[in-house]
Design a protein around this motif. Structure first.
Motif, PDB file in Angstrom:
ATOM      1  N   THR A 391       0.830  -1.206   0.000  1.00  6.38           N
ATOM      2  CA  THR A 391       0.000   0.000   0.000  1.00  6.38           C
ATOM      3  C   THR A 391       0.866   1.258   0.000  1.00  6.38           C
ATOM      4  OG1 THR A 391      -0.101  -0.015   2.408  1.00  6.38           O
ATOM      5  CG2 THR A 391      -1.894  -1.113   1.247  1.00  6.38           C
ATOM      6  N   LEU A 392       0.242   2.330  -0.430  1.00  9.33           N
ATOM      7  CA  LEU A 392       0.938   3.620  -0.441  1.00  9.33           C
ATOM      8  C   LEU A 392       1.372   3.984   0.980  1.00  9.33           C
ATOM      9  CD1 LEU A 392       1.651   6.134  -2.217  1.00  9.33           C
ATOM     10  CD2 LEU A 392      -0.503   7.116  -1.405  1.00  9.33           C
ATOM     11  N   ILE A 393       0.515   3.676   1.947  1.00  8.59           N
ATOM     12  CA  ILE A 393       0.844   3.999   3.345  1.00  8.59           C
ATOM     13  C   ILE A 393       2.099   3.247   3.793  1.00  8.59           C
ATOM     14  CG2 ILE A 393       0.053   3.874   5.750  1.00  8.59           C
ATOM     15  CD1 ILE A 393      -2.740   4.461   4.805  1.00  8.59           C
ATOM     16  N   SER A 394       2.195   1.978   3.417  1.00 11.12           N
ATOM     17  CA  SER A 394       3.375   1.221   3.848  1.00 11.12           C
ATOM     18  C   SER A 394       4.625   1.742   3.157  1.00 11.12           C
ATOM     19  CB  SER A 394       3.193  -0.274   3.607  1.00 11.12           C
ATOM     20  OG  SER A 394       3.451  -0.598   2.270  1.00 11.12           O
ATOM     21  N   ALA A 395       4.472   2.272   1.939  1.00  9.44           N
ATOM     22  CA  ALA A 395       5.624   2.788   1.204  1.00  9.44           C
ATOM     23  C   ALA A 395       6.099   4.129   1.762  1.00  9.44           C
ATOM     24  CB  ALA A 395       5.276   2.928  -0.265  1.00  9.44           C
ATOM     25  N   THR A 396       5.174   4.905   2.299  1.00  8.29           N
ATOM     26  CA  THR A 396       5.554   6.252   2.722  1.00  8.29           C
ATOM     27  C   THR A 396       5.696   6.420   4.233  1.00  8.29           C
ATOM     28  OG1 THR A 396       3.231   6.841   2.617  1.00  8.29           O
ATOM     29  CG2 THR A 396       4.576   7.435   0.724  1.00  8.29           C
ATOM     30  N   SER A 397       5.040   5.555   4.990  1.00  7.68           N
ATOM     31  CA  SER A 397       5.085   5.783   6.437  1.00  7.68           C
ATOM     32  C   SER A 397       6.278   5.069   7.049  1.00  7.68           C
ATOM     33  CB  SER A 397       3.813   5.275   7.095  1.00  7.68           C
ATOM     34  OG  SER A 397       3.813   3.872   7.089  1.00  7.68           O
ATOM     35  N   SER A 398       6.750   5.650   8.132  1.00 10.43           N
ATOM     36  CA  SER A 398       7.812   4.978   8.859  1.00 10.43           C
ATOM     37  C   SER A 398       7.184   4.313  10.073  1.00 10.43           C
ATOM     38  CB  SER A 398       8.880   5.976   9.260  1.00 10.43           C
ATOM     39  OG  SER A 398       8.273   7.177   9.673  1.00 10.43           O
ATOM     40  N   LEU A 399       7.839   3.297  10.553  1.00 10.37           N
ATOM     41  CA  LEU A 399       7.320   2.584  11.713  1.00 10.37           C
ATOM     42  C   LEU A 399       7.521   3.410  12.979  1.00 10.37           C
ATOM     43  CD1 LEU A 399       8.887  -0.915  11.106  1.00 10.37           C
ATOM     44  CD2 LEU A 399       6.458  -0.429  11.207  1.00 10.37           C
ATOM     45  N   THR A 400       6.762   3.080  13.979  1.00  6.04           N
ATOM     46  CA  THR A 400       7.025   3.695  15.279  1.00  6.04           C
ATOM     47  C   THR A 400       7.248   2.583  16.299  1.00  6.04           C
ATOM     48  OG1 THR A 400       4.677   3.766  15.779  1.00  6.04           O
ATOM     49  CG2 THR A 400       5.650   5.773  14.859  1.00  6.04           C
ATOM     50  N   HIS A 401       7.978   2.915  17.325  1.00  2.00           N
ATOM     51  CA  HIS A 401       8.240   1.930  18.376  1.00  2.00           C
ATOM     52  C   HIS A 401       8.064   2.583  19.734  1.00  2.00           C
ATOM     53  CE1 HIS A 401      10.192  -1.574  20.282  1.00  2.00           C
ATOM     54  NE2 HIS A 401      10.631  -0.675  21.147  1.00  2.00           N
ATOM     55  N   ARG A 402       7.268   1.939  20.578  1.00  2.00           N
ATOM     56  CA  ARG A 402       7.075   2.453  21.929  1.00  2.00           C
ATOM     57  C   ARG A 402       8.073   1.758  22.846  1.00  2.00           C
ATOM     58  NH1 ARG A 402       2.662   5.062  24.428  1.00  2.00           N
ATOM     59  NH2 ARG A 402       1.508   4.846  22.485  1.00  2.00           N
ATOM     60  N   VAL A 403       8.900   2.557  23.532  1.00  2.45           N
ATOM     61  CA  VAL A 403       9.972   1.995  24.362  1.00  2.45           C
ATOM     62  C   VAL A 403       9.398   1.270  25.572  1.00  2.45           C
ATOM     63  CG1 VAL A 403      12.062   2.531  25.699  1.00  2.45           C
ATOM     64  CG2 VAL A 403      11.504   3.860  23.636  1.00  2.45           C
ATOM     65  N   GLU A 404       9.848   0.037  25.753  1.00  2.00           N
ATOM     66  CA  GLU A 404       9.390  -0.738  26.907  1.00  2.00           C
ATOM     67  C   GLU A 404      10.482  -0.858  27.946  1.00  2.00           C
ATOM     68  OE1 GLU A 404       7.506  -4.389  25.717  1.00  2.00           O
ATOM     69  OE2 GLU A 404       6.209  -3.288  24.320  1.00  2.00           O
ATOM     70  N   ARG A 405      10.090  -1.255  29.143  1.00  2.00           N
ATOM     71  CA  ARG A 405      11.035  -1.403  30.255  1.00  2.00           C
ATOM     72  C   ARG A 405      12.199  -2.315  29.846  1.00  2.00           C
ATOM     73  NH1 ARG A 405      10.418  -0.225  35.507  1.00  2.00           N
ATOM     74  NH2 ARG A 405       8.211   0.228  35.170  1.00  2.00           N
ATOM     75  N   GLY A 406      13.389  -1.870  30.140  1.00  2.00           N
ATOM     76  CA  GLY A 406      14.572  -2.715  29.894  1.00  2.00           C
ATOM     77  C   GLY A 406      15.145  -2.591  28.488  1.00  2.00           C
ATOM     78  N   GLU A 407      14.535  -1.780  27.667  1.00  2.00           N
ATOM     79  CA  GLU A 407      15.037  -1.657  26.291  1.00  2.00           C
ATOM     80  C   GLU A 407      16.066  -0.529  26.175  1.00  2.00           C
ATOM     81  OE1 GLU A 407      11.777  -3.232  23.076  1.00  2.00           O
ATOM     82  OE2 GLU A 407      11.494  -1.205  23.854  1.00  2.00           O
ATOM     83  N   SER A 408      17.080  -0.778  25.358  1.00  2.00           N
ATOM     84  CA  SER A 408      18.072   0.270  25.087  1.00  2.00           C
ATOM     85  C   SER A 408      18.034   0.591  23.592  1.00  2.00           C
ATOM     86  CB  SER A 408      19.466  -0.217  25.474  1.00  2.00           C
ATOM     87  OG  SER A 408      19.842  -1.273  24.592  1.00  2.00           O
ATOM     88  N   LEU A 409      18.669   1.701  23.252  1.00  2.00           N
ATOM     89  CA  LEU A 409      18.690   2.097  21.838  1.00  2.00           C
ATOM     90  C   LEU A 409      19.302   1.010  20.960  1.00  2.00           C
ATOM     91  CD1 LEU A 409      19.638   5.869  21.449  1.00  2.00           C
ATOM     92  CD2 LEU A 409      17.582   4.697  20.655  1.00  2.00           C
ATOM     93  N   SER A 410      20.378   0.381  21.456  1.00  2.00           N
ATOM     94  CA  SER A 410      21.031  -0.640  20.625  1.00  2.00           C
ATOM     95  C   SER A 410      20.131  -1.866  20.443  1.00  2.00           C
ATOM     96  CB  SER A 410      22.390  -1.036  21.212  1.00  2.00           C
ATOM     97  OG  SER A 410      22.212  -1.550  22.505  1.00  2.00           O
TER      98      SER A 410
END
Ligand code: ZN
Length: 445
Positions: A391-410
């Motif tokens: 879909t056009l939306i999948s081609a143009t949108s970027s994903l989002t991620h909600r940070v959970e406990r214990g997660e680091s950037l790496s």
């Protein structure tokens, strides 16, 4: 012997009483004339439905004639005072409805002058809801829909398709409000506004399953959604209860569990009733198919159920901003007719038409627009997070991620197979610290 004689005398007497009773009941029947009380006509895009309301069970026969095309219906032992002239003025299949010289003195002959040849379905319906005995005549277009030509190029970056079903219609008014407004009109008004909102957004396309005041059979809705390759099916309804107090909106999703609360039972019964009112008799007769449908629905794919639930939650979050909620969590409802097993589906009860304040709001175009905008936001949010492939939306949108406990950037970078630098740039992060609950944009690789 004497005793025997008495018995036989008694027998003869009771037989006579029986005979007299039988004759009188029968003679009452013979003289009870049926009557056509009213005639209603509903035009749909591919069919027309004519409903004769009768005092008694119809005794009828029919035949069709060509050049000019006509359908002739004989109602035996019937009278009518209906003015047929006003009917069929705007229908493009039935040109005229009139009476004609009857077969005999007692019968009534009704002629439908037709514009072409149609597939005819004629069946009686027993009394239900606000309706009494009916004879239903359905004229279906015989032209087969054109096969969908697959255009590969068009399939790339396609629009996300949302099928919208405006609840009830035609014979089936849905619930009737505190002040008498019909659910079928409210649902269509909201559905139309929702479609208009969605069609303004890039990458989204709305398909209205019902576009006017007619009934769409329950089993046709998922089929139509599928034909349109819908990614989501939304049914718009307005709630009702026996008392005027309950109010607010709720969102229902298919659930494998049986309807258990009083609330869901009421809805389940209401939808069944609507099927009886607007649908053809065969759906009810054909209980075997109905059971099969329920079993199939119970086997709903995990994906569809989960997606429906996630979307329902999103819808509640947005609806909360414009209306009171009746239930703050999605309500699980086991009802096969509401959903397509392979398309995530929700039923939105936009408010209680049986509540005076809700009814007023539901009929107010400004409020209808607010509801439509809330649902549009929910759709946009949902598909931005979970865009279907291609879909056009999948081609143009970027994903989002909600940070959970214990997660680091790496850890997050690893998860999406991108670099930490990339995440930091996309989110304007200076250091390496992130917070629980923070929403990060995940850029395309
Ligand atoms: Zn409804």
């Amino acid at each position: 012997m004497k005793a025997n004689l008495v018995t036989s005398k008694l027998l003869i007497r009771s037989f006579l009483v029986f005979l007299i009773l039988f004759v009188s009941v029968n003679s009452v029947k013979v003289h009870a004339q049926n009557s056509i009380e009213s005639v209603r006509l509903w035009s749909a895009p591919s069919s027309t439905r004519v409903v004769f309301d009768l005092k008694d069970k119809p005794d009828y026969s029919f035949f069709s004639l060509r050049s000019p095309n006509r359908l002739v219906i004989d109602f035996s032992d019937s009278k009518t005072q209906v003015d047929f002239k006003k009917l069929a003025r705007s229908d493009h299949r039935v040109k005229k409805v009139r009476t004609s010289a009857p077969k005999n003195k007692k019968s009534k002959r009704v002629v439908l002058e037709l514009d072409g040849t149609y597939k005819l379905v004629v069946f009686p319906l027993a009394p239900t809801g606000q309706y009494g005995h009916r004879l239903v005549v359905e004229l279906h277009d015989t032209v087969k829909p054109k096969p969908v030509v697959k255009n590969k190029k068009a399939d790339e970056n396609r629009d996300v398709v949302i099928a919208i079903v405006a609840g009830h219609g035609g014979d089936d008014p849905g619930s009737i409000g505190y002040k008498g407004s019909y659910e079928k009109h409210v649902t269509l008004a909201i559905a139309r506004k929702l479609a208009a909102q969605l069609n303004k957004k890039a990458g989204l396309k709305a398909v209205l399953i019902r576009t006017g005041d007619y009934f769409v059979r329950h089993e046709r809705k998922p089929r139509m959604a599928r034909e349109n390759k819908a990614d989501l099916l939304i049914s718009i309804h307005a709630d009702a209860f026996t008392s005027p107090q309950p109010n607010g909106a709720s969102v229902l999703v298919q659930s494998a569990r049986r309807a258990n609360s009083e609330f869901t039972k009421v809805i389940a019964n209401r939808e069944k009733e609507s099927q009886l009112l607007g649908g053809a008799g065969e759906i009810i007769k054909n209980t075997q198919d109905d059971n099969l449908a329920v079993i199939l629905a119970d086997m709903t794919k995990e994906f569809t159920t989960q997606s429906s639930y996630v979307f329902a939650t999103e819808a509640l979050k947005e609806l909360k901003k414009v209306t009171k909620l009746h239930k703050t969590k999605p309500v699980g409802l086991s009802l096969a007719v509401l959903t397509a097993q392979d398309i995530p589906s929700v039923l939105i009860e936009t408010g209680f038409i049986s509540n005076p304040k809700d009814e007023k709001n539901l009929n107010n175009p400004a409020h209808q627009k607010k509801l439509a905008m809330a649902i549009t936001s929910a759709i946009k949010n949902y598909f931005t997070q979970y865009p279907p492939k291609g879909t056009l939306i999948s081609a143009t949108s970027s994903l989002t991620h909600r940070v959970e406990r214990g997660e680091s950037l790496s850890m997050i970078a690893q998860k999406y197979r991108i670099s930490v630098r990339n995440i930091k740039d996309s989110n304007n992060l200076r250091g390496d610290s992130i917070q629980i609950g923070q929403v990060l944009t995940i850029p395309k690789k």
